[in-house]
Design a protein around this motif. Structure first.
Motif, PDB file in Angstrom:
ATOM      1  N   LYS A  93       1.037  -0.466   0.554  1.00  0.00           N
ATOM      2  CA  LYS A  93       0.135  -0.217  -0.009  1.00  0.00           C
ATOM      3  C   LYS A  93       1.256   0.929   0.112  1.00  0.00           C
ATOM      4  N   THR A  94       1.411   0.962   0.884  1.00  0.00           N
ATOM      5  CA  THR A  94       2.829   2.374   1.190  1.00  0.00           C
ATOM      6  C   THR A  94       3.232   3.227  -0.055  1.00  0.00           C
ATOM      7  N   LEU A 113       3.868  12.056   2.964  1.00  0.00           N
ATOM      8  CA  LEU A 113       3.502  11.344   3.590  1.00  0.00           C
ATOM      9  C   LEU A 113       2.826  11.576   5.367  1.00  0.00           C
ATOM     10  N   ARG A 155       1.409  11.041   9.022  1.00  0.00           N
ATOM     11  CA  ARG A 155       0.974   9.810   9.702  1.00  0.00           C
ATOM     12  C   ARG A 155      -0.231  10.200  10.552  1.00  0.00           C
ATOM     13  N   LEU A 185      -0.484  11.082   1.479  1.00  0.00           N
ATOM     14  CA  LEU A 185      -0.619   9.709   1.678  1.00  0.00           C
ATOM     15  C   LEU A 185      -0.797   9.482   3.172  1.00  0.00           C
ATOM     16  N   ASP A 207      -1.505   7.845   5.944  1.00  0.00           N
ATOM     17  CA  ASP A 207      -0.958   6.449   5.927  1.00  0.00           C
ATOM     18  C   ASP A 207      -1.418   5.947   7.121  1.00  0.00           C
ATOM     19  N   GLU A 208      -1.577   4.813   7.771  1.00  0.00           N
ATOM     20  CA  GLU A 208      -2.088   4.097   8.556  1.00  0.00           C
ATOM     21  C   GLU A 208      -2.788   4.629   9.571  1.00  0.00           C
ATOM     22  N   ALA A 227      -4.479   4.915   3.592  1.00  0.00           N
ATOM     23  CA  ALA A 227      -4.134   3.418   3.333  1.00  0.00           C
ATOM     24  C   ALA A 227      -4.325   3.064   4.625  1.00  0.00           C
ATOM     25  N   THR A 228      -4.676   1.494   5.071  1.00  0.00           N
ATOM     26  CA  THR A 228      -5.597   0.934   5.886  1.00  0.00           C
ATOM     27  C   THR A 228      -5.212  -0.170   5.997  1.00  0.00           C
TER      28      THR A 228
END
Ligand SMILES: Nc1ncnc2c1ncn2[C@@H]1O[C@H](COP(=O)(O)OP(=O)(O)OP(=O)(O)O)[C@@H](O)[C@H]1O
Ligand SMILES: [Mg+2]
Length: 324
Positions: A133-134, A150, A152, A183, A185-186, A226-227
């Protein structure tokens, strides 16, 4: 090339404003593509991706620093010069098709806008850990010749909803200044220490805030989230993304292809790739990659630059036995 573009690009040079420079450069490339000057457009794109000075190091060209939280204690995101390519990934052919079509589509946003067709601008990348994904998000940035931002989520999320929203706002304002691939992310990094119920509530709260704030976003950036815990999102939230890209674990055939890809520029001898791939069955792409890196390290430590079966055997259990 339009006079407006020339003026803008000269001005960007004068003020050392790399983001504007890149935005205008991409517009010029889009324009050349629209005129079917494909070879020129491709060459320009290559120059833009490969020739650019690193964005975050001491070059004379200045990128505005990414936004910080309200107290100014930490950065909410990190801007990097992307280097990964889609070709570097082994993915489900349907996913490859979707990613390719998105690259094409983003390049033609202005055409879609003119035709009144909505852009696909907010995408969810979901799937198990270590399946790309990343990396795929970074590769989209490379293919589009855009800087990669990116974000977080754990830096953005505050225990006060108002603060989370204002952090998201800061990022979106920043993403308005130039065409990034952003992105988030997470999403799943939230509330890890809490029980499931609380985690679900927390995640839903943040995703809802994200969707609300990005609902009318029509800026120049592509927004990705993204997950690997998509089961925590209910259908109603899923549907609000313009597209959901599902990443899955590789089958043995894909593991074989990935091992070959990662060994392509590595000296090796006597490896039974089919057998190694079958031993990695059920593991993510990241495991196959780690196996190759670990085996190379093992070979070097025993004084050889050629990876052999003995090196694979020495590291295999370490890779298959750890949690992924
Ligand atoms: N589909 C793939 N093809 C080739 N390499 C891959 C693929 N997926 C992951 N990798 C490799 O595995 C490593 C981890 O991948 P990545 O960080 O993109 O996974 P992820 O899906 O974002 O995982 P997480 O959910 O843990 O964030 C990367 O170095 C990448 O090169
Ligand atoms: Mg990831």
């Amino acid at each position: 090339m339009a006079g407006r573009h020339l003026k803008e690009i000269f001005k960007a040079f004068q003020t050392r404003d790399e983001l504007t420079f890149r935005r205008v450069a991409m517009e010029i490339i889009d324009e050349e593509e629209a005129k079917h000057h494909n070879a020129l457009a491709r060459d320009l794109k290559r120059l833009l991706v490969a020739g650019g000075a690193p964005l975050d190091t001491g070059s004379t060209i200045i990128v505005p620093a990414p936004p910080k939280d309200r107290e100014g204690d930490w950065d909410l995101g990190e801007v990097t010069e992307p280097t990964r390519l889609l070709d570097d990934l082994i993915l489900d052919p349907r996913l490859v098709g979707t990613l390719d079509s998105l690259v094409e589509e983003v390049r033609q946003w202005s055409t879609l806008d003119a035709a009144g067709i909505p852009r696909r601008q907010r995408l969810l990348l979901e799937g198990p850990p270590g399946c790309g994904k990343t990396t795929a998000a970074e590769a989209l940035a490379t293919e589009l010749g855009r800087p990669f931002l990116l974000v977080r989520l754990d830096a953005v999320v505050s225990s006060y909803l108002g603060e989370t929203a204002s952090n998201l706002r800061r990022i979106l304002d920043y993403a308005d200044q130039a065409p990034f691939v952003v992105l988030f992310d997470e999403f799943d990094a939230l509330g890890r220490s809490r029980d499931d119920q609380a985690e679900h509530g927390e995640m839903k709260r943040v995703v809802t805030a994200f969707l609300q704030m990005t609902d009318r976003y029509r800026g120049p950036s592509l927004l990705l989230a993204a997950t690997n815990h998509s089961e925590l999102l209910d259908q109603a939230l899923w549907r609000r993304f313009d597209e959901v890209l599902t990443f899955r674990k590789p089958n043995v055939h894909e593991l074989r292809r990935l091992l070959r890809l990662r060994l392509r520029h590595v000296s090796h001898h006597g490896l039974n790739i089919d057998l190694i791939a079958s031993k990695l069955k059920g593991l993510p792409h990241a495991a196959a990659e780690k196996l190759v890196v670990d085996a190379r390290r093992q070979a070097i430590l025993r004084g050889s630059h050629t990876v052999e079966a003995v090196d694979i055997n020495a590291v295999l259990l370490g890779v298959t036995g750890r949690p992924w």
